[in-house]
Design an enzyme around this catalytic site. Structure first.
Site, short mmCIF file in Angstrom:
data_model
loop_
_atom_site.label_atom_id
_atom_site.label_comp_id
_atom_site.label_asym_id
_atom_site.label_seq_id
_atom_site.Cartn_x
_atom_site.Cartn_y
_atom_site.Cartn_z
N CYS A 2 0.82 -1.21 0.00
CA CYS A 2 0.00 0.00 0.00
C CYS A 2 0.86 1.26 0.00
O CYS A 2 2.00 1.24 0.44
CB CYS A 2 -0.87 0.04 1.25
SG CYS A 2 -1.85 -1.43 1.49
N ARG A 28 4.94 0.05 -6.31
CA ARG A 28 4.94 -0.80 -5.11
C ARG A 28 3.95 -1.94 -5.22
O ARG A 28 4.02 -2.89 -4.45
CB ARG A 28 4.58 0.05 -3.88
CG ARG A 28 5.62 1.10 -3.55
CD ARG A 28 5.06 2.10 -2.58
NE ARG A 28 4.74 1.51 -1.30
CZ ARG A 28 5.52 1.57 -0.23
NH1 ARG A 28 6.66 2.22 -0.30
NH2 ARG A 28 5.17 1.03 0.90
N TRP A 82 -3.18 -2.52 -1.37
CA TRP A 82 -2.84 -3.89 -1.76
C TRP A 82 -3.57 -4.77 -0.76
O TRP A 82 -3.25 -4.79 0.42
CB TRP A 82 -1.33 -4.08 -1.67
CG TRP A 82 -0.82 -5.38 -2.21
CD1 TRP A 82 -0.50 -5.65 -3.51
CD2 TRP A 82 -0.53 -6.57 -1.47
NE1 TRP A 82 -0.04 -6.94 -3.62
CE2 TRP A 82 -0.05 -7.53 -2.40
CE3 TRP A 82 -0.64 -6.94 -0.13
CZ2 TRP A 82 0.32 -8.81 -2.01
CZ3 TRP A 82 -0.28 -8.22 0.25
CH2 TRP A 82 0.20 -9.14 -0.69
N ASN A 108 -1.56 1.88 5.98
CA ASN A 108 -0.75 0.77 5.46
C ASN A 108 -0.48 -0.17 6.62
O ASN A 108 -0.20 0.29 7.72
CB ASN A 108 0.61 1.27 4.96
CG ASN A 108 0.51 2.07 3.69
OD1 ASN A 108 -0.58 2.21 3.12
ND2 ASN A 108 1.63 2.61 3.24
N GLY A 109 -0.52 -1.47 6.35
CA GLY A 109 -0.18 -2.41 7.42
C GLY A 109 -1.37 -3.23 7.83
O GLY A 109 -2.34 -3.39 7.08
N GLU A 489 18.35 -17.70 -7.36
CA GLU A 489 17.88 -16.38 -7.76
C GLU A 489 17.30 -16.42 -9.19
O GLU A 489 16.28 -15.80 -9.48
CB GLU A 489 19.02 -15.35 -7.65
CG GLU A 489 18.75 -13.98 -8.23
CD GLU A 489 17.57 -13.23 -7.63
OE1 GLU A 489 16.98 -13.71 -6.65
OE2 GLU A 489 17.20 -12.18 -8.18
N LYS A 493 13.50 -15.30 -10.11
CA LYS A 493 13.22 -14.25 -11.09
C LYS A 493 12.21 -14.75 -12.11
O LYS A 493 11.25 -14.07 -12.45
CB LYS A 493 14.53 -13.85 -11.75
CG LYS A 493 14.76 -12.45 -12.09
CD LYS A 493 15.07 -11.47 -11.00
CE LYS A 493 14.25 -11.50 -9.76
NZ LYS A 493 14.82 -10.86 -8.62
N GLU A 496 8.58 -15.34 -10.55
CA GLU A 496 7.81 -14.18 -10.08
C GLU A 496 7.27 -13.32 -11.22
O GLU A 496 6.22 -12.71 -11.08
CB GLU A 496 8.59 -13.33 -9.07
CG GLU A 496 9.69 -12.51 -9.65
CD GLU A 496 10.44 -11.70 -8.60
OE1 GLU A 496 9.79 -11.02 -7.81
OE2 GLU A 496 11.68 -11.74 -8.60
N HIS A 512 19.78 -36.73 -5.90
CA HIS A 512 19.03 -36.97 -4.65
C HIS A 512 17.55 -36.61 -4.81
O HIS A 512 16.83 -36.51 -3.82
CB HIS A 512 19.67 -36.17 -3.51
CG HIS A 512 21.10 -36.53 -3.28
ND1 HIS A 512 21.48 -37.73 -2.70
CD2 HIS A 512 22.24 -35.89 -3.62
CE1 HIS A 512 22.80 -37.79 -2.67
NE2 HIS A 512 23.29 -36.69 -3.22
N LYS A 611 6.22 -4.37 -4.16
CA LYS A 611 7.63 -4.05 -4.16
C LYS A 611 8.22 -4.09 -2.75
O LYS A 611 9.28 -4.62 -2.52
CB LYS A 611 7.85 -2.67 -4.79
CG LYS A 611 9.31 -2.23 -4.86
CD LYS A 611 10.09 -3.11 -5.82
CE LYS A 611 11.57 -2.80 -5.83
NZ LYS A 611 12.35 -3.93 -6.33
C1 F6R Z 1 12.33 -10.56 -5.82
C2 F6R Z 1 12.09 -9.50 -4.87
C3 F6R Z 1 11.81 -9.86 -3.45
C4 F6R Z 1 12.62 -8.96 -2.51
C5 F6R Z 1 12.23 -9.24 -1.05
C6 F6R Z 1 13.07 -8.43 -0.09
O1 F6R Z 1 12.66 -10.05 -7.07
O2 F6R Z 1 12.10 -8.34 -5.21
O3 F6R Z 1 12.06 -11.20 -3.21
O4 F6R Z 1 13.98 -9.21 -2.73
O5 F6R Z 1 10.88 -8.91 -0.88
O6 F6R Z 1 12.91 -7.07 -0.30
P1 F6R Z 1 13.95 -6.03 0.29
O7 F6R Z 1 15.26 -6.28 -0.37
O8 F6R Z 1 13.37 -4.69 -0.05
O9 F6R Z 1 14.03 -6.27 1.77
#
Ligand code: F6R
Length: 616
Positions: A2, A28, A82, A108-109, A489, A493, A496, A512, A611
């Site tokens: 949010c 976000r 959100w 927010n929250g 990673e 990527k 997501e 395994h 985000k």
């Molecule tokens: C993946 C992604 C998330 C963030 C995670 C931590 O592409 O963006 O997995 O890495 O939410 O976010 P931060 O780094 O802001 O603590």
């Protein structure tokens, strides 16, 4: 997640500022939006499920000016939601209001005790229209006003009743020249102008208007007028600070430029990101690494014999690479903990343990909670953070900023580059020049931006590969050593932003379990760059080939044998294995990006994701 924005003053239209601010916070992630603003004495209260643009259209079309307000100032608040409690509908969108539609609240929250508060309010005759937790707040304020309290007192009493994690902004048309804000574990910042103030949950909504800001701390409440801000702490033990600080990033850094998506722009910023993460820090000519952010704790660092790295998502995978780097280069034992697990674990600490929190946003709720958990042990808390002035940057004892500039795409790309670069620098710093890798890695770090540029030149080929594999249902990413966290990673990527099932694994684990999945429809991305484990990796590739699994290999230039084994190969320049992840990950990011584009997906704002994950 949010987003909150607000304005009070006589220089701007509150409605324009709020709409533009909400646009700046769109990255976000959100599903509905709303505003309650007054310009020229007319109140606009509008909400909408969907994009900020549709809300802006509604505002432009009818304005919905159903009340006049006795004020010459412009004032008001807005929100992007959100969904957590209740579906993403117009009625659940914020601002929420009381029965006579005078008190407007955005939050927010999560309010954990909202059911309890709601029942008490219902017993008093209050009626609820939404499924949200936030709606209790305007009714609570209303109930305290009815008991005869003045508005600020009623606001503080309502905030004191809440349990959970929140950032709140409130506007009441009976107090049309004041905004109110409160914070507990969710960020909110006040922008300071000339006879005007701004509110935002993320400074990126303010940077076109002011760089002077006041970060609210936990338990602080603020009464914000055009010409002054009054802050109080509801935590009796702490006095409010209200310190004005200067933000240090430029508005234009957030522009998308020539790119179709922020994600692509941010991947292409890899060379510049490595450069700014090393500038003034990595000095091969004098064989030194200098981390100004750690100077204040230099003495303490010499006693550290155990490091715990804690983070979430992509930052956690950067942390795993930190473990490999620090253990090999500095010889200090490292554990890497998912912040969401670490915060609930009971484990022993000694005084000589240091905790490093890694976070792009500096506002991730779990990572903040992990840092807070160790506060009482008196151990050293360090941060590797991108967003300057964010909560994690402020609650850690010292740290190293990423200086990657604002990251707008939900999928983290350039932040990972900066985090891994800084972890390498920290490892070198902790080794105090004693590691045999010290000089070679310093030299390599200084030429890495050029090598990253070369990797980006492979984009047309990666784009073709993405076209070829875009319809696959599953992917496996495998690596060994430094390329194992990189495989994790790569899989994150892809899943997501493309919604394709992808798993990352250590190549040594294939037999395994994961090998069972392999057939002609299940491609494997094999991270096979040159290094001591390459032969073992090639054996893993042979095993996959024997089971007809398609193989996309990422290999080092000059490795001609790999073409015999793999279905497709992308080459990267030669680089020491400790820094290979920084080049390999660019290929993985571009691969995920082009697959998502091929599938016609919203790359920068993948479904269900936000985000900055500011709730648990
Ligand atoms: C993946 C992604 C998330 C963030 C995670 C931590 O592409 O963006 O997995 O890495 O939410 O976010 P931060 O780094 O802001 O603590």
């Amino acid at each position: 997640m949010c987003g909150i924005v607000g304005y009070i003053g006589d220089k701007n239209s509150a409605t324009d500022f709020v709409i533009n601010g909400l646009r700046a916070l769109e990255y976000r992630g959100y599903d509905s939006a709303g505003i309650a603003t007054t310009d020229g004495g007319k109140l606009i209260y509008l909400k909408n499920a969907g994009r900020v643009n549709s809300l802006a259209k509604l505002v432009a079309e009818n304005g919905n000016t159903y009340q006049t307000v006795d004020s010459k100032l412009s004032c008001g608040i807005g929100h992007t939601r959100w969904a957590t409690h209740g579906r993403p509908t117009k009625v659940n969108a914020h601002p929420h209001t009381n029965a006579d539609k005078k008190i407007f609240v955005v939050c927010n929250g999560i309010i954990e005790n909202y059911q309890e508060l709601k029942s008490t309010l219902e017993e008093k005759g209050y009626k609820f229209v939404s499924e949200t937790d936030t709606e209790v707040i305007p009714h609570l304020i209303d109930s305290y006003l009815k008991e005869g309290e003045d508005f600020f007192t009623a606001f503080k009493m309502a905030v004191s009743d809440l349990r959970g994690a929140y950032a709140i902004a409130t506007y009441c048309i009976d107090k049309p020249e004041v905004l109110y804000a409160a914070r507990l574990s969710s960020p909110i910042v006040i922008g300071v102008g000339e006879n005007e103030h701004f509110i935002a949950s993320d400074p990126s909504a303010l940077i076109n208007n002011t760089k002077k800001v006041i970060f609210l701390n936990d338990f602080e409440v603020a009464e914000i007028k055009a010409d002054k801000v009054h802050i109080e702490s509801l935590d009796g033990a702490k006095a409010a600070t209200g310190e004005v600080v200067e933000l240090d990033y430029e508005a234009e850094e957030s522009d998308i430029g020539k790119y179709p998506h922020f994600m692509l722009k941010e991947i292409h910023e890899a060379p510049a990101t490595i450069e700014s993460a090393t500038r003034g820090r990595v000095k091969p000519s004098i064989n030194t690494v200098k981390l100004g952010g750690l100077e204040a704790v230099k003495q303490q660092l010499t006693h550290i014999d155990r490091i715990i790295i804690t983070a979430c998502g992509t930052s956690y995978y950067a942390g795993l690479l930190g473990e490999y780097l620090i253990e090999e280069i500095a010889g200090i034992p490292v554990e890497v903990e998912l912040a969401s697990e670490f915060k609930y674990r009971s484990e022993p600490f000694t005084r000589n343990t240091a905790v490093i929190a890694i976070s792009q946003s500096g506002e991730t709720a779990d990572t903040i909670a992990a840092i807070k958990k160790v506060e009482d042990y008196g151990i050293l808390k360090l941060g590797i953070v991108n967003a300057t002035g964010s909560t994690i940057a402020r609650i850690t004892d010292a740290g190293v900023y990423c200086h990657a500039g604002p990251e707008q795409s939900v999928a983290s790309t350039k932040a990972f580059m900066a985090q891994v670069t800084i972890l390498a620098e920290i490892a070198l710093h902790l080794s105090d020049g004693k590691s045999k890798l010290f000089s070679p890695l310093l030299k390599e770090l200084s030429v890495l931006p050029e090598k990253a540029k070369k990797v980006l030149e492979a984009e047309p080929q990666i784009k073709e590969l993405a076209k070829k594999y875009a319809d696959c249902r599953d992917f496996l990413f495998m690596g060994r050593g430094y390329l194992y966290p990189c495989a994790l990673e790569g899989a994150l990527k892809l899943k997501e932003i493309s919604y394709i099932h992808a798993e990352g694994c250590s190549a040594g684990e294939m037999k395994h379990g994961p090998l069972a999945m392999i057939d002609e429809n299940f491609p494997t991305v094999a991270l096979a760059a040159e290094g001591p484990l390459l032969d073992k990796m090639l054996s893993n590739i042979e095993e996959i080939k024997a089971r007809k699994g398609p193989i996309i290999a990422i290999a080092t230039e000059g490795n001609d044998n790999i073409e015999r084994l793999a279905t497709d190969v992308i080459f990267i320049p030669k680089v020491r294995e400790q820094l290979q992840p920084l080049l390999v990950v660019i290929v993985l990011q571009l691969f995920a990006y082009h697959i998502a584009v091929n599938k016609g997906l919203n790359v920068d704002r993948p479904r269900n994701l936000a985000k900055s994950v500011t709730v648990e």
